[in-house]
Design a protein around this motif. Sequence first.
Motif, PDB file in Angstrom:
ATOM      1  N   LYS A 245      28.589  43.804  48.820  1.00  0.00           N
ATOM      2  CA  LYS A 245      28.181  43.183  47.553  1.00  0.00           C
ATOM      3  C   LYS A 245      28.886  41.854  47.265  1.00  0.00           C
ATOM      4  N   LEU A 246      29.862  41.499  48.077  1.00  0.00           N
ATOM      5  CA  LEU A 246      30.694  40.326  47.798  1.00  0.00           C
ATOM      6  C   LEU A 246      30.212  39.118  48.587  1.00  0.00           C
ATOM      7  N   LEU A 247      30.197  37.969  47.924  1.00  0.00           N
ATOM      8  CA  LEU A 247      29.676  36.743  48.523  1.00  0.00           C
ATOM      9  C   LEU A 247      30.709  35.632  48.397  1.00  0.00           C
ATOM     10  N   PHE A 248      31.106  35.076  49.523  1.00  0.00           N
ATOM     11  CA  PHE A 248      32.037  33.942  49.462  1.00  0.00           C
ATOM     12  C   PHE A 248      31.350  32.742  48.823  1.00  0.00           C
ATOM     13  N   GLY A 249      32.068  32.081  47.915  1.00  0.00           N
ATOM     14  CA  GLY A 249      31.610  30.817  47.339  1.00  0.00           C
ATOM     15  C   GLY A 249      32.835  29.986  47.057  1.00  0.00           C
ATOM     16  N   SER A 250      32.667  28.661  46.925  1.00  0.00           N
ATOM     17  CA  SER A 250      33.855  27.825  46.677  1.00  0.00           C
ATOM     18  C   SER A 250      33.889  27.285  45.247  1.00  0.00           C
ATOM     19  N   ASP A 251      32.814  26.682  44.774  1.00  0.00           N
ATOM     20  CA  ASP A 251      32.820  25.958  43.503  1.00  0.00           C
ATOM     21  C   ASP A 251      33.905  24.888  43.547  1.00  0.00           C
ATOM     22  N   CYS A 252      34.221  24.422  44.750  1.00  0.00           N
ATOM     23  CA  CYS A 252      35.295  23.438  44.899  1.00  0.00           C
ATOM     24  C   CYS A 252      34.723  22.053  44.682  1.00  0.00           C
ATOM     25  N   SER A 253      35.501  21.208  44.004  1.00  0.00           N
ATOM     26  CA  SER A 253      35.053  19.831  43.809  1.00  0.00           C
ATOM     27  C   SER A 253      35.953  18.855  44.552  1.00  0.00           C
ATOM     28  N   CYS A 254      36.818  19.356  45.446  1.00  0.00           N
ATOM     29  CA  CYS A 254      37.687  18.420  46.177  1.00  0.00           C
ATOM     30  C   CYS A 254      36.830  17.592  47.134  1.00  0.00           C
ATOM     31  N   SER A 255      37.375  16.453  47.558  1.00  0.00           N
ATOM     32  CA  SER A 255      36.544  15.504  48.296  1.00  0.00           C
ATOM     33  C   SER A 255      36.459  15.822  49.785  1.00  0.00           C
TER      34      SER A 255
END
Length: 308
Positions: A245-255
């Motif tokens: 049920k788990l999904l990797f995501g980042s939501d990272c805004s680094c360049s």
Amino acid sequence: MKRREFLQTVTAAAVVPKLARQEPTNEWGSPVFDLHFHLRPQPAANLAHLDGVGITKANLLTRAGALDQVKALQAAAPGRFTWFSSYDVTKPDAEAVLTQAVKDGAQGFGEMKFHVAADGPELRRVYALAAELRVPILIHFQEVDHFPNEGTWATGYATTFESVLKAHPKTNFIGHADAFWANVSADYHNEAAYPTGPVKRGGVTDRWLAEHPNLFADMAANSGNNAMSRDPEFTAAFLERHQDKLLFGSDCSCSDGRGGGVSQSNNPAAARMAGKCVARETLGLLKRSASPEVFQKIVWGNLHRLLR
Ligand SMILES: [Zn+2]
Ligand SMILES: [Zn+2]
């Protein structure tokens, strides 16, 4: 053997087996699919983050009007981008716009981040539409401001969302953000955006992931990383328990995929991520905390299954 020849031999030996492998390999030992990647205006900036981290594919979170940008990016990097579309759920044409996005190739709704109740009529009609169109919906739940007057998003999660899960059994929900992750712990009552310390077993998010087949979890952002950093014993068992049920995501805004620029959109409450790449931090955390099989499901397999 002279020193230089020796070094050349060693280098060649180290390189050859790598090149001979069939799958392109990276430092994570598995291909990686980032569920939560906000579309960046410059095409090259999107690829810079993926390549900087060692991410194979990313799911672009977009707003209405981004179709041309998405298509250009997909053409520039075939096979590396899927996309979700979001639209203001308080607008009367929300259903029409979201339906058109799916016709144009969107594979889900998100990120849905609006100042409405999680069980209110605005989101309920989109939950129904997601079931009808057979696409998942990614929701940002947040009950505590990060800065004065920010406001809250999809409110009432801990008290009302189970009724939504039951009322919309054919909708695949992907939970994300502060309230979703803080509620892995049973002692959470909206005190802080990112609570710390050992997890009290029996939190609603943990329970609902086990009991409701239509609930999935987006591990992105400081919220997901923080929740999985509180209590190593809890984390290991949680990853094992909800491995499908788990999904990797980042939501990272680094360049650059290494923490350059701004990693958490200057969110003062997420200062622990300053100077770090959220994607890199969470991949490292997952790799340390899960078996290789479970790790591969979370960072690659599960999302493909959900998008089918
Ligand atoms: Zn969010
Ligand atoms: Zn990053």
